[in-house]
Structure formats: C-alpha cells, structure tokens
Scaffold this motif. Structure first.
Motif, PDB file in Angstrom:
ATOM      1  N   CYS A 261     -33.015  10.852 -15.273  1.00  0.00           N
ATOM      2  CA  CYS A 261     -32.092  11.585 -14.392  1.00  0.00           C
ATOM      3  C   CYS A 261     -31.268  12.589 -15.193  1.00  0.00           C
ATOM      4  O   CYS A 261     -31.037  13.716 -14.751  1.00  0.00           O
ATOM      5  N   ASP A 262     -30.823  12.180 -16.404  1.00  0.00           N
ATOM      6  CA  ASP A 262     -30.070  13.104 -17.254  1.00  0.00           C
ATOM      7  C   ASP A 262     -30.908  14.299 -17.640  1.00  0.00           C
ATOM      8  O   ASP A 262     -30.458  15.452 -17.578  1.00  0.00           O
ATOM      9  N   ARG A 263     -32.132  14.015 -18.069  1.00  0.00           N
ATOM     10  CA  ARG A 263     -33.007  15.110 -18.489  1.00  0.00           C
ATOM     11  C   ARG A 263     -33.326  16.063 -17.332  1.00  0.00           C
ATOM     12  O   ARG A 263     -33.448  17.269 -17.518  1.00  0.00           O
ATOM     13  N   GLY A 264     -33.461  15.489 -16.139  1.00  0.00           N
ATOM     14  CA  GLY A 264     -33.785  16.307 -14.981  1.00  0.00           C
ATOM     15  C   GLY A 264     -32.565  16.860 -14.272  1.00  0.00           C
ATOM     16  O   GLY A 264     -32.689  17.524 -13.244  1.00  0.00           O
ATOM     17  N   LYS A 265     -31.350  16.575 -14.855  1.00  0.00           N
ATOM     18  CA  LYS A 265     -30.089  17.037 -14.259  1.00  0.00           C
ATOM     19  C   LYS A 265     -29.967  16.598 -12.796  1.00  0.00           C
ATOM     20  O   LYS A 265     -29.551  17.353 -11.903  1.00  0.00           O
ATOM     21  N   LEU A 266     -30.346  15.333 -12.580  1.00  0.00           N
ATOM     22  CA  LEU A 266     -30.267  14.776 -11.241  1.00  0.00           C
ATOM     23  C   LEU A 266     -28.914  14.083 -11.055  1.00  0.00           C
ATOM     24  O   LEU A 266     -28.718  12.963 -11.518  1.00  0.00           O
ATOM     25  N   THR A 267     -27.987  14.768 -10.424  1.00  0.00           N
ATOM     26  CA  THR A 267     -26.750  14.108 -10.004  1.00  0.00           C
ATOM     27  C   THR A 267     -27.101  13.143  -8.874  1.00  0.00           C
ATOM     28  O   THR A 267     -28.227  13.140  -8.357  1.00  0.00           O
ATOM     29  N   TYR A 268     -26.131  12.332  -8.480  1.00  0.00           N
ATOM     30  CA  TYR A 268     -26.437  11.399  -7.395  1.00  0.00           C
ATOM     31  C   TYR A 268     -26.887  12.145  -6.146  1.00  0.00           C
ATOM     32  O   TYR A 268     -27.845  11.736  -5.486  1.00  0.00           O
TER      33      TYR A 268
ATOM     34  N   GLY B 132     -43.094   7.889   6.191  1.00  0.00           N
ATOM     35  CA  GLY B 132     -42.771   8.577   7.424  1.00  0.00           C
ATOM     36  C   GLY B 132     -41.267   8.590   7.667  1.00  0.00           C
ATOM     37  O   GLY B 132     -40.489   7.982   6.937  1.00  0.00           O
ATOM     38  N   ASN B 133     -40.891   9.274   8.726  1.00  0.00           N
ATOM     39  CA  ASN B 133     -39.459   9.413   9.034  1.00  0.00           C
ATOM     40  C   ASN B 133     -39.004   8.213   9.850  1.00  0.00           C
ATOM     41  O   ASN B 133     -38.828   8.284  11.056  1.00  0.00           O
ATOM     42  N   SER B 134     -38.780   7.104   9.158  1.00  0.00           N
ATOM     43  CA  SER B 134     -38.435   5.853   9.819  1.00  0.00           C
ATOM     44  C   SER B 134     -37.014   5.452   9.445  1.00  0.00           C
ATOM     45  O   SER B 134     -36.583   5.622   8.300  1.00  0.00           O
ATOM     46  N   PRO B 135     -36.262   4.874  10.398  1.00  0.00           N
ATOM     47  CA  PRO B 135     -34.911   4.407  10.069  1.00  0.00           C
ATOM     48  C   PRO B 135     -34.907   3.233   9.098  1.00  0.00           C
ATOM     49  O   PRO B 135     -33.866   2.870   8.556  1.00  0.00           O
ATOM     50  N   ASN B 136     -36.091   2.619   8.881  1.00  0.00           N
ATOM     51  CA  ASN B 136     -36.179   1.472   7.976  1.00  0.00           C
ATOM     52  C   ASN B 136     -36.524   1.861   6.545  1.00  0.00           C
ATOM     53  O   ASN B 136     -36.737   0.986   5.690  1.00  0.00           O
ATOM     54  N   ASN B 137     -36.610   3.167   6.293  1.00  0.00           N
ATOM     55  CA  ASN B 137     -36.919   3.592   4.932  1.00  0.00           C
ATOM     56  C   ASN B 137     -35.835   3.114   3.970  1.00  0.00           C
ATOM     57  O   ASN B 137     -34.662   3.018   4.346  1.00  0.00           O
ATOM     58  N   PRO B 138     -36.199   2.838   2.720  1.00  0.00           N
ATOM     59  CA  PRO B 138     -35.191   2.414   1.745  1.00  0.00           C
ATOM     60  C   PRO B 138     -34.199   3.536   1.459  1.00  0.00           C
ATOM     61  O   PRO B 138     -34.535   4.716   1.555  1.00  0.00           O
ATOM     62  N   THR B 139     -32.969   3.169   1.138  1.00  0.00           N
ATOM     63  CA  THR B 139     -31.933   4.132   0.814  1.00  0.00           C
ATOM     64  C   THR B 139     -31.264   3.727  -0.492  1.00  0.00           C
ATOM     65  O   THR B 139     -31.470   2.620  -0.998  1.00  0.00           O
ATOM     66  N   CYS B 140     -30.453   4.608  -1.014  1.00  0.00           N
ATOM     67  CA  CYS B 140     -29.745   4.321  -2.265  1.00  0.00           C
ATOM     68  C   CYS B 140     -28.338   4.899  -2.177  1.00  0.00           C
ATOM     69  O   CYS B 140     -28.163   6.119  -2.200  1.00  0.00           O
ATOM     70  N   GLY B 141     -27.337   4.042  -2.065  1.00  0.00           N
ATOM     71  CA  GLY B 141     -25.958   4.496  -2.064  1.00  0.00           C
ATOM     72  C   GLY B 141     -25.506   4.878  -3.464  1.00  0.00           C
ATOM     73  O   GLY B 141     -26.148   4.537  -4.469  1.00  0.00           O
ATOM     74  N   GLU B 142     -24.385   5.580  -3.553  1.00  0.00           N
ATOM     75  CA  GLU B 142     -23.914   6.041  -4.857  1.00  0.00           C
ATOM     76  C   GLU B 142     -23.554   4.885  -5.780  1.00  0.00           C
ATOM     77  O   GLU B 142     -23.852   4.921  -6.982  1.00  0.00           O
ATOM     78  N   THR B 143     -22.945   3.839  -5.238  1.00  0.00           N
ATOM     79  CA  THR B 143     -22.611   2.664  -6.073  1.00  0.00           C
ATOM     80  C   THR B 143     -23.870   2.028  -6.611  1.00  0.00           C
ATOM     81  O   THR B 143     -23.946   1.635  -7.790  1.00  0.00           O
ATOM     82  N   GLN B 144     -24.861   1.938  -5.752  1.00  0.00           N
ATOM     83  CA  GLN B 144     -26.140   1.355  -6.178  1.00  0.00           C
ATOM     84  C   GLN B 144     -26.786   2.212  -7.248  1.00  0.00           C
ATOM     85  O   GLN B 144     -27.331   1.696  -8.238  1.00  0.00           O
ATOM     86  N   PHE B 145     -26.716   3.532  -7.106  1.00  0.00           N
ATOM     87  CA  PHE B 145     -27.274   4.441  -8.100  1.00  0.00           C
ATOM     88  C   PHE B 145     -26.596   4.233  -9.454  1.00  0.00           C
ATOM     89  O   PHE B 145     -27.262   4.228 -10.502  1.00  0.00           O
ATOM     90  N   ARG B 146     -25.268   4.043  -9.447  1.00  0.00           N
ATOM     91  CA  ARG B 146     -24.549   3.799 -10.709  1.00  0.00           C
ATOM     92  C   ARG B 146     -25.000   2.496 -11.354  1.00  0.00           C
ATOM     93  O   ARG B 146     -25.091   2.402 -12.587  1.00  0.00           O
TER      94      ARG B 146
END
Length: 440
Positions: free
Chosen positions: A13-20, A36-50
């Motif tokens: 992420c650092d190398r790719g300059k990927l902020t949250y 697909g565009n499903s409401p059950n797709n996985p997500t990642c909150g900012e706390t989880q990303f940290r």
C-alpha cells in the motif's frame, strides 16, 4: 526515521500510495468484479484497514475478503499479505514497480478522461444563450414576479453547467451569461420595489462584467445602479455611476443613449438644469456603433426610441418644463403605436401616459390629464412596475392639493390612483417605492 511496514500488505500500500480512501475504492471495485454488485460483498472499514496494515490481525479474514485481496495483488496469498514483509524479496520490488506503472497509467488516463469530461456541449451553451436572449426580449411583456422567477431558474441552470466544465472559453461564456441573468434579476427586483436586493444583484452583474472584461455588461449594471441610487435619494452617487459607465470603451450608441438619459435624470435631481438639458441632447445623438449586449441581445438590455422619449419626459418634469415633458411623452406614445401589438411595452406606455397626465396637470388641464390616464387603468395589477407606480403616486399627491378639494374629477382621479397603486406589486411588496416622487 520511518519504520519498516509491519505487513507486506502495508508495504504494498505504501509503495502504491494507497491511502485508506483509495484502498477502499479499489477493494470495493475488485469485490464487484468478483462477486457482482451485491450488498453481501466484503467491505473494509478504516479501523480494520489500520489493523490489517499494522500487523494486529490474529488469523486471516473470511475467505471472500482473502479472495478480494489476492485478486488485488496477484502472485501473493492472503497469508503472505498479512505476514511481515520479506527482508529481501526481489519480487516485491518488481511487483511494486509494475503496480506503480499500472497505477500511473491509470491515473494519467483517468485524469485525461476527467479533463475531457469536464466540459459541456457547445450546443448546451448555445441553448442557455438563447434562453437569456429570449428572456431579455420578452421581459417587457412579463409581470416582474414571473420574470424574476424565470431569470432565477435560468441562473441556477447556468451555475449548474459552470460546475461541469473546466474549459476556459466555456467558463468565460457562462460567466457572461450569468452576469446578464443577474442584470435581469436586478431589473426585476427593482420593478418589484426591492431596492436593496436590486442593488446587490446589479453589483453582481457588474462583477461578472469586470471579471470577463465585458464592458457592455459592466456599463449596463452601472447604469442600473445609477437609477437605483437616484430612486434612493442619492443623486450624486447616481451621477457618478452613470459617468463611470460612460467612460468604458466598446459601448454602442444604444448603451450611450441609455446612460446619457440616466445621467440627465441625475442632473435634474441635483437641480443642474443646464447640464440636464445638455445631456438630454447627447442622449438624442445618433451613432452607428454597436455592442454585443445592448444591440445584439437587445430587449431589456436595449433602449428604444420610445423608452428614451419617456425617460426624457420624466427629466423634463423634474426640471419643471411641462411643455417639453408633454412633447416627449406624446412622442413615446406615438412611437409605441407604430410597433406591432406584441412588441409594445406596457411599462413604457403606462409611464408615458402618467408623465403626459402630470404635464397636463401642471398646466391645470385636469380633463386632459384624465384622458391621458386612460391607458394606465388598463394595466393589469401584476404588471404595474415600480416606475409606473412612482409616477402614478406623484399624480395622486398633486391631486391632493387644497386647490382640488371638492372638485369631482380630481377626487375621482385621486381615488383611481390610490386603488391603482394599492394593488400593485411595488406597493404590496416594497411600499417605500410607491412613496418616491420619480421613476425610471
């Protein structure tokens, strides 16, 4: 000194300059691509990303989340991504470079696309211009309230399109159109009796004229500020604004005619009769010069011969010259009669009729005044604009003089004047306007 990333995911992420924010966008897009565009797709909150990048995760996320991460960084397993970065892994550098090149290519392409998208069709601008021109040319036949609403809707539409383009020429054109719309709003606000708002809108139009170096718009706005000033008992300010507007280059003969007529009125208010007469003569000079606003757009931005005659009749009344006032008012009415019915301005007809009546009253011709007022009573209430109401109120004050007490015709006319002004928009919405002694 910056510490080494705790996980391979953090290093990538650092190398790719990927902020949250950017990581989350890429994560969600990859999830849609996979599931697909499903409401059950996985997500990642900012706390989880940290937690993921900080090495604070115990175990691995769910299988779908791992699938997304592995699709984001092909060649790495989820276990590798959440483990500490290898001390010397040439694959990381190679992958980082490849990812960076790909990201740079995508960003460059997206930037170019955004620039291309940040413009609007020239046809859209042409349509907006046509609407402004149409409103300016139809203004004389519209109630002030309806004209204001139409102009305000048009202003919002122009603003919306200004936000969609970054092309300098389009921005310039839309600013000029916005300024013209603000100028029409200023006139409508004045006609409704809202002087402070009219002044603000006229100044807005002047700013657009100045910013775009479009002198005709700036001159028109300053002329509007001038007549708002003398209606507000600021005659010196009115004269200053009119003089400044006349100093701009690039004005056509119509623009100069309007400004001289306004300046003449200001001189008359100040009691400078010689200058007022001289400026009236200047307003009647003919020339061939044209500009893109007063001539090409015209309508409310223009200043017809009959409007000039009406304005000069009012100036003559301020100078106490009833004979000249009657001549000019009669000329305005005659010129209007030569136009097609749908091209006749109710405002000019009513204003000239009121001036003609007042000029006759000054000569003690009450019967002639009553005859002159006939077209005035036919003006629908919603079309009784400030200038007409002001002129009519002046007649009412004159008829209230003791010399007319007990006379049937003056009493009847005074009652008609009171009813005429009482139901007018300026009297109902901005009653102070109806108390003034002069009109545009």
């Amino acid at each position: 000194m910056r510490s080494e990333p705790r996980t391979l995911l953090a290093k990538l992420c650092d190398r790719g300059k990927l902020t949250y924010r950017r990581f989350d966008k890429k994560f969600n897009e990859t999830g849609v691509r996979l599931f697909g565009n499903s409401p059950n797709n996985p997500t990642c909150g900012e706390t989880q990303f940290r937690r993921w990048t900080g090495g604070k995760l115990t175990g691995l996320p769910g299988p779908e989340t791992c699938h997304v991460l592995e699709a984001m960084w092909p060649g790495y397993t989820a276990a590798q991504l959440f483990a500490p970065p290898p001390a010397d892994d040439p694959q990381v550098s190679v992958f980082d470079l490849e990812e960076r090149v790909q990201m740079t290519a995508r960003e460059a392409h997206d930037g170019a696309g955004a620039t291309a998208a940040a413009s609007i069709s020239d046809n859209t601008i042409d349509e907006l211009r046509d609407q402004v021109v149409s409103l300016a040319r139809r203004y004389h036949g519209l109630p002030a309230a309806g004209a204001y609403e139409t102009a305000d809707n048009l202003r919002r539409e122009i603003e919306r399109h200004r936000d969609r383009t970054q092309v300098p020429f389009q921005q310039q054109t839309l600013m000029i159109l916005n300024g013209q719309t603000a100028a029409l709003l200023a006139v409508a606000a004045f006609d409704l009796g809202y002087f402070p708002s009219a002044r603000t809108l006229a100044r807005t139009a002047a700013v657009y004229g100045e910013s775009t170096r479009f002198a005709p718009l700036q001159a028109y706005a300053d002329g509007t500020l001038a007549y708002i000033a003398y209606h507000s008992c600021e005659s010196n300010e009115a004269l200053s604004k009119a003089r400044r507007a006349l100093s701009y280059g690039g004005l056509g003969a119509v623009a100069q005619r309007r400004l001289h007529a306004i300046a003449a009125r200001a001189y008359a208010h100040l009691g400078d009769i010689a200058s007022a007469r001289r400026t009236i003569r200047l307003s009647q000079d003919r020339g061939d010069a044209r500009d893109e606003l007063h001539d090409e757009v015209g309508g409310e931005f223009g200043f017809s011969e009959e409007r000039l005659a009406m304005s000069n009749s009012t100036t003559a009344l301020l100078m106490g010259d009833a004979e000249q006032a009657e001549t000019e008012a009669g000329r305005a009415i005659a010129l209007l009669g030569q136009r097609a019915q749908d091209e006749q301005s109710t405002h000019v007809l009513a204003g000239a009729a009121a001036d003609l009546a007042y000029a006759r009253l000054l000569s003690d011709n009450v019967e002639g005044a009553a005859e002159a007022l006939t077209p005035l009573w036919e003006v629908p209430a919603e079309r009784r604009k400030t200038g007409v109401v002001v002129r009519t109120a002046r007649i009412g004050r004159h008829l209230a003089r003791p010399r007319y007490h007990g006379s049937p015709l003056p009493s009847q006319l005074r009652e008609q004047v009171e009813e005429f002004t009482r139901v007018s928009p300026p009297y109902r919405l901005g009653p102070s306007a109806a108390l003034l002694s002069i009109g545009p």
